[in-house]
Scaffold this active site. Structure first.
Site, PDB file in Angstrom:
ATOM      1  N   ARG A 118      45.644 -53.660  10.188  1.00 21.07           N
ATOM      2  CA  ARG A 118      46.424 -52.407  10.238  1.00 21.07           C
ATOM      3  C   ARG A 118      46.629 -51.762   8.874  1.00 21.07           C
ATOM      4  O   ARG A 118      47.530 -50.962   8.679  1.00 21.07           O
ATOM      5  CB  ARG A 118      47.774 -52.608  10.921  1.00 21.07           C
ATOM      6  N   LYS A 140      40.674 -39.229   2.924  1.00 16.58           N
ATOM      7  CA  LYS A 140      39.961 -39.066   4.194  1.00 16.58           C
ATOM      8  C   LYS A 140      38.910 -40.169   4.272  1.00 16.58           C
ATOM      9  O   LYS A 140      38.070 -40.296   3.369  1.00 16.58           O
ATOM     10  CB  LYS A 140      39.273 -37.703   4.274  1.00 16.58           C
ATOM     11  N   GLU A 182      30.002 -28.729  -4.903  1.00 23.52           N
ATOM     12  CA  GLU A 182      31.432 -28.924  -4.607  1.00 23.52           C
ATOM     13  C   GLU A 182      32.293 -28.483  -5.795  1.00 23.52           C
ATOM     14  O   GLU A 182      33.427 -28.027  -5.616  1.00 23.52           O
ATOM     15  CB  GLU A 182      31.721 -30.391  -4.259  1.00 23.52           C
ATOM     16  N   LYS A 224      41.670 -30.791  -6.641  1.00 18.88           N
ATOM     17  CA  LYS A 224      41.746 -31.488  -5.348  1.00 18.88           C
ATOM     18  C   LYS A 224      43.074 -32.234  -5.218  1.00 18.88           C
ATOM     19  O   LYS A 224      43.704 -32.218  -4.159  1.00 18.88           O
ATOM     20  CB  LYS A 224      40.575 -32.453  -5.152  1.00 18.88           C
ATOM     21  N   GLU A 234      46.225 -32.233   6.104  1.00 15.71           N
ATOM     22  CA  GLU A 234      45.573 -30.992   6.515  1.00 15.71           C
ATOM     23  C   GLU A 234      46.313 -30.287   7.648  1.00 15.71           C
ATOM     24  O   GLU A 234      45.711 -29.896   8.658  1.00 15.71           O
ATOM     25  CB  GLU A 234      44.107 -31.253   6.893  1.00 15.71           C
ATOM     26  N   ARG A 238      45.154 -27.645   3.028  1.00 18.49           N
ATOM     27  CA  ARG A 238      44.026 -28.516   2.657  1.00 18.49           C
ATOM     28  C   ARG A 238      42.702 -28.036   3.254  1.00 18.49           C
ATOM     29  O   ARG A 238      41.634 -28.318   2.719  1.00 18.49           O
ATOM     30  CB  ARG A 238      44.322 -29.965   3.080  1.00 18.49           C
ATOM     31  N   ASN A 242      37.423 -26.902   2.737  1.00 19.72           N
ATOM     32  CA  ASN A 242      36.243 -26.819   3.596  1.00 19.72           C
ATOM     33  C   ASN A 242      35.511 -25.486   3.466  1.00 19.72           C
ATOM     34  O   ASN A 242      34.733 -25.120   4.357  1.00 19.72           O
ATOM     35  CB  ASN A 242      36.642 -27.037   5.059  1.00 19.72           C
ATOM     36  N   HIS A 245      31.943 -25.036   4.724  1.00 18.20           N
ATOM     37  CA  HIS A 245      31.588 -26.215   5.521  1.00 18.20           C
ATOM     38  C   HIS A 245      31.261 -25.885   6.977  1.00 18.20           C
ATOM     39  O   HIS A 245      30.488 -26.609   7.604  1.00 18.20           O
ATOM     40  CB  HIS A 245      32.712 -27.254   5.458  1.00 18.20           C
ATOM     41  N   HIS A 249      27.996 -27.354   7.948  1.00 15.71           N
ATOM     42  CA  HIS A 249      27.832 -28.401   8.967  1.00 15.71           C
ATOM     43  C   HIS A 249      26.828 -27.957  10.026  1.00 15.71           C
ATOM     44  O   HIS A 249      26.073 -28.771  10.571  1.00 15.71           O
ATOM     45  CB  HIS A 249      29.172 -28.742   9.616  1.00 15.71           C
ATOM     46  N   HIS A 262      24.412 -32.766   2.043  1.00 18.75           N
ATOM     47  CA  HIS A 262      25.674 -32.100   2.382  1.00 18.75           C
ATOM     48  C   HIS A 262      26.013 -30.988   1.368  1.00 18.75           C
ATOM     49  O   HIS A 262      26.330 -29.857   1.748  1.00 18.75           O
ATOM     50  CB  HIS A 262      26.782 -33.151   2.428  1.00 18.75           C
TER      51      HIS A 262
HETATM   52  P1  NAD Z   1      25.759 -40.948  -0.548  1.00 11.02           P
HETATM   53  O1  NAD Z   1      26.904 -41.854  -0.573  1.00 11.02           O
HETATM   54  O2  NAD Z   1      24.774 -41.075   0.567  1.00 11.02           O
HETATM   55  O3  NAD Z   1      24.987 -41.071  -1.945  1.00 11.02           O
HETATM   56  C1  NAD Z   1      23.838 -40.290  -2.168  1.00 11.02           C
HETATM   57  C2  NAD Z   1      22.642 -41.178  -2.584  1.00 11.02           C
HETATM   58  O4  NAD Z   1      22.827 -41.572  -3.951  1.00 11.02           O
HETATM   59  C3  NAD Z   1      22.513 -42.453  -1.798  1.00 11.02           C
HETATM   60  O5  NAD Z   1      21.146 -42.740  -1.605  1.00 11.02           O
HETATM   61  C4  NAD Z   1      23.157 -43.487  -2.712  1.00 11.02           C
HETATM   62  O6  NAD Z   1      22.700 -44.802  -2.473  1.00 11.02           O
HETATM   63  C5  NAD Z   1      22.708 -42.987  -4.054  1.00 11.02           C
HETATM   64  N1  NAD Z   1      23.541 -43.361  -5.184  1.00 11.02           N
HETATM   65  C6  NAD Z   1      24.879 -43.432  -5.241  1.00 11.02           C
HETATM   66  N2  NAD Z   1      25.290 -43.636  -6.498  1.00 11.02           N
HETATM   67  C7  NAD Z   1      24.163 -43.732  -7.250  1.00 11.02           C
HETATM   68  C8  NAD Z   1      23.942 -43.932  -8.625  1.00 11.02           C
HETATM   69  N3  NAD Z   1      24.937 -44.000  -9.501  1.00 11.02           N
HETATM   70  N4  NAD Z   1      22.659 -43.998  -9.069  1.00 11.02           N
HETATM   71  C9  NAD Z   1      21.614 -43.853  -8.203  1.00 11.02           C
HETATM   72  N5  NAD Z   1      21.771 -43.623  -6.892  1.00 11.02           N
HETATM   73  C10 NAD Z   1      23.040 -43.568  -6.428  1.00 11.02           C
HETATM   74  O7  NAD Z   1      26.212 -39.403  -0.537  1.00 11.02           O
HETATM   75  P2  NAD Z   1      27.395 -38.627  -1.287  1.00 11.02           P
HETATM   76  O8  NAD Z   1      26.875 -37.272  -1.527  1.00 11.02           O
HETATM   77  O9  NAD Z   1      27.974 -39.409  -2.395  1.00 11.02           O
HETATM   78  O10 NAD Z   1      28.528 -38.548  -0.152  1.00 11.02           O
HETATM   79  C11 NAD Z   1      28.290 -37.892   1.071  1.00 11.02           C
HETATM   80  C12 NAD Z   1      29.250 -38.450   2.095  1.00 11.02           C
HETATM   81  O11 NAD Z   1      30.573 -38.181   1.655  1.00 11.02           O
HETATM   82  C13 NAD Z   1      29.116 -37.840   3.461  1.00 11.02           C
HETATM   83  O12 NAD Z   1      29.135 -38.863   4.425  1.00 11.02           O
HETATM   84  C14 NAD Z   1      30.343 -36.952   3.597  1.00 11.02           C
HETATM   85  O13 NAD Z   1      30.791 -36.846   4.922  1.00 11.02           O
HETATM   86  C15 NAD Z   1      31.334 -37.693   2.746  1.00 11.02           C
HETATM   87  N6  NAD Z   1      32.409 -36.859   2.207  1.00 11.02           N
HETATM   88  C16 NAD Z   1      33.674 -37.305   2.359  1.00 11.02           C
HETATM   89  C17 NAD Z   1      34.709 -36.576   1.841  1.00 11.02           C
HETATM   90  C18 NAD Z   1      36.113 -37.098   1.954  1.00 11.02           C
HETATM   91  O14 NAD Z   1      37.039 -36.372   1.620  1.00 11.02           O
HETATM   92  N7  NAD Z   1      36.294 -38.331   2.374  1.00 11.02           N
HETATM   93  C19 NAD Z   1      34.473 -35.382   1.155  1.00 11.02           C
HETATM   94  C20 NAD Z   1      33.160 -34.966   0.993  1.00 11.02           C
HETATM   95  C21 NAD Z   1      32.115 -35.712   1.529  1.00 11.02           C
HETATM   96  N1  GLY Z   2      36.590 -32.756   1.540  1.00  8.06           N
HETATM   97  C1  GLY Z   2      37.647 -32.128   2.277  1.00  8.06           C
HETATM   98  C2  GLY Z   2      38.948 -32.816   2.131  1.00  8.06           C
HETATM   99  O1  GLY Z   2      39.067 -33.817   1.478  1.00  8.06           O
HETATM  100  O2  GLY Z   2      39.910 -32.361   2.700  1.00  8.06           O
END
Ligand code: NAD
Ligand code: GLY
Length: 361
Positions: A118, A140, A182, A224, A234, A238, A242, A245, A249, A262
């Site tokens: 939990r 998130k 971003e 942020k 949100e 917040r 987006n 987005h 999306h 993305h």
């Molecule tokens: P990712 O985690 O897939 O990383 C992108 C690529 O880079 C992957 O192949 C990874 O293995 C590689 N990588 C990571 N660090 C590296 C490094 N230092 N050197 C070499 N390669 C490296 O993608 P991302 O763009 O980091 O994140 C996208 C994800 O984040 C999506 O799932 C999206 O939904 C999520 N997201 C979440 C939030 C949130 O608020 N929680 C906000 C925006 C996006």
């Molecule tokens: N990336 C959108 C949020 O964190 O709210």
């Protein structure tokens, strides 16, 4: 070192930004719980950065989970692998999960931390620019469902975010550019001065200039953190995070979450949002042009794939911001100021979609 605070009363936490932080255990060990650690990473990041993190821990981790790489692996099944490792290691409620990777790893490790017994403590060690400026901050967490992205999740704040800027040295250039999209977003929604700065420093950022990247990360995290502190779950404001987005999306879904990153989809989506804001009389053509110029300078895409109008509407209708069947869009009410609105004239939206290549059904 730059230190920021995410001000959420009892759930407040610091964001540390500097080079070499993975190895600086003394800095972040005070944020660990008493019950040992479990590192969650992936097959790409692990081989590069696990040794530094391991060495900096006060004791060997209870478990290390190395997940497969890629958005398509952001699944409940893989979160279960984290639970399996925690259970097998006999981890208690005082365990701390360490998320070492990009947004995919961070979202999954955070979700596992939200659910295991939990809720247990977790630390974010983001290694992509996107994760350093966005996903590691704000709590998130979650995974994808076969029918929709990020549809299963929880709000669960980390105990600290440790941004080691050295990790960006190995990041593929395309991933760096996706993260920069971003950063542009923060300039558009809140801080025109950041947008001006990005125009002046696009070349340095693309070249991986450490000082420029640190500035971009710090400014993004500051914005942020302020938005999250004002509206953690949100309920309202917040949602401006987006911007771009809903269109983005739709682009990702239309292309099967494979062809576009993305951040790339968000870049094109922001341009579409700016175009619509212009049609509503909120932005000048000059503003829209400036955004297109900056995205182009950052080598980000400006044109979505060709879709029919009804396909756009179908895909945008799946957005999490849809309320009572009504599409809500984040638009720019003026340069540097985003709002969420459900009152968009259908004719204006259609004009934007057509301007970006939408065809009749
Ligand atoms: P990712 O985690 O897939 O990383 C992108 C690529 O880079 C992957 O192949 C990874 O293995 C590689 N990588 C990571 N660090 C590296 C490094 N230092 N050197 C070499 N390669 C490296 O993608 P991302 O763009 O980091 O994140 C996208 C994800 O984040 C999506 O799932 C999206 O939904 C999520 N997201 C979440 C939030 C949130 O608020 N929680 C906000 C925006 C996006
Ligand atoms: N990336 C959108 C949020 O964190 O709210």
């Amino acid at each position: 070192m730059r230190i920021l605070d995410v001000a959420l009363a009892a759930r407040s936490y610091p964001i540390y930004i500097d080079s070499g932080l993975l190895a600086q255990g003394k800095l972040w060990q005070p944020h660990l719980g008493t019950g040992g650690t479990c590192i969650v990473t992936n097959e790409t990041v692990g081989p590069r950065y696990l040794p530094a993190l391991r060495t900096a821990l006060p004791a060997p981790p209870l478990a290390v989970v190395e997940l497969p790489d890629g958005e398509r692996h952001k699944t409940l099944a893989n979160v279960e692998r984290i639970f399996d490792a925690l259970m097998t290691a006999g981890a208690g409620r005082d365990v701390t999960l360490l998320a070492l990777g990009g947004g995919v790893v961070g979202d999954m490790a955070g979700f596992a931390a939200a659910c295991y017994q939990r809720g247990v403590r977790f630390l974010q060690f983001p290694t992509t620019l996107l994760a350093q400026v966005d996903s590691s901050v704000g709590g998130k967490t979650g995974v994808n469902h076969p029918l929709g992205k990020n549809m299963i999740g929880a709000f669960h704040q980390p105990a600290a975010v440790i941004i080691d800027t050295d990790t960006l040295a190995t990041l593929p250039a395309r991933e760096l550019r996706a993260g920069l999209a971003e950063v542009v977003k923060y300039g558009l929604i809140r801080e025109p001065a950041l947008f001006d700065w990005l125009e002046a420093h696009a070349g340095a950022l693309l070249a991986g200039d450490a000082e420029a990247l640190s500035h971009a990360i710090e400014t993004s995290c500051r914005i942020k953190a302020a938005v999250v502190a004002a509206d953690e779950r949100e309920a309202g404001e917040r949602a401006i995070l987006n911007l771009g987005h809903t269109f983005g999306h739709a682009i990702e879904a239309a292309t099967g979450y494979r062809a576009w990153l993305h951040g790339e989809a968000v870049a094109t989506g922001m341009l579409m949002a700016a175009d619509l804001s212009h049609r509503l009389g909120w932005l000048t053509a000059g503003h829209r042009h400036r955004l297109a110029q900056l995205l182009q300078a950052l080598d980000l895409p400006l044109s979505p794939p060709v879709l029919t109008l009804s396909r756009w509407h179908e895909l945008m209708g799946r957005d999490k911001k849809v309320l009572a069947g009504r599409l809500r869009l984040v638009l720019l009410r003026r340069w540097g100021h985003a709002i969420t609105t459900a009152d968009v004239e259908p004719a204006a939206l259609e004009a934007t979609l057509r301007a970006f290549g939408a065809t009749a059904d």
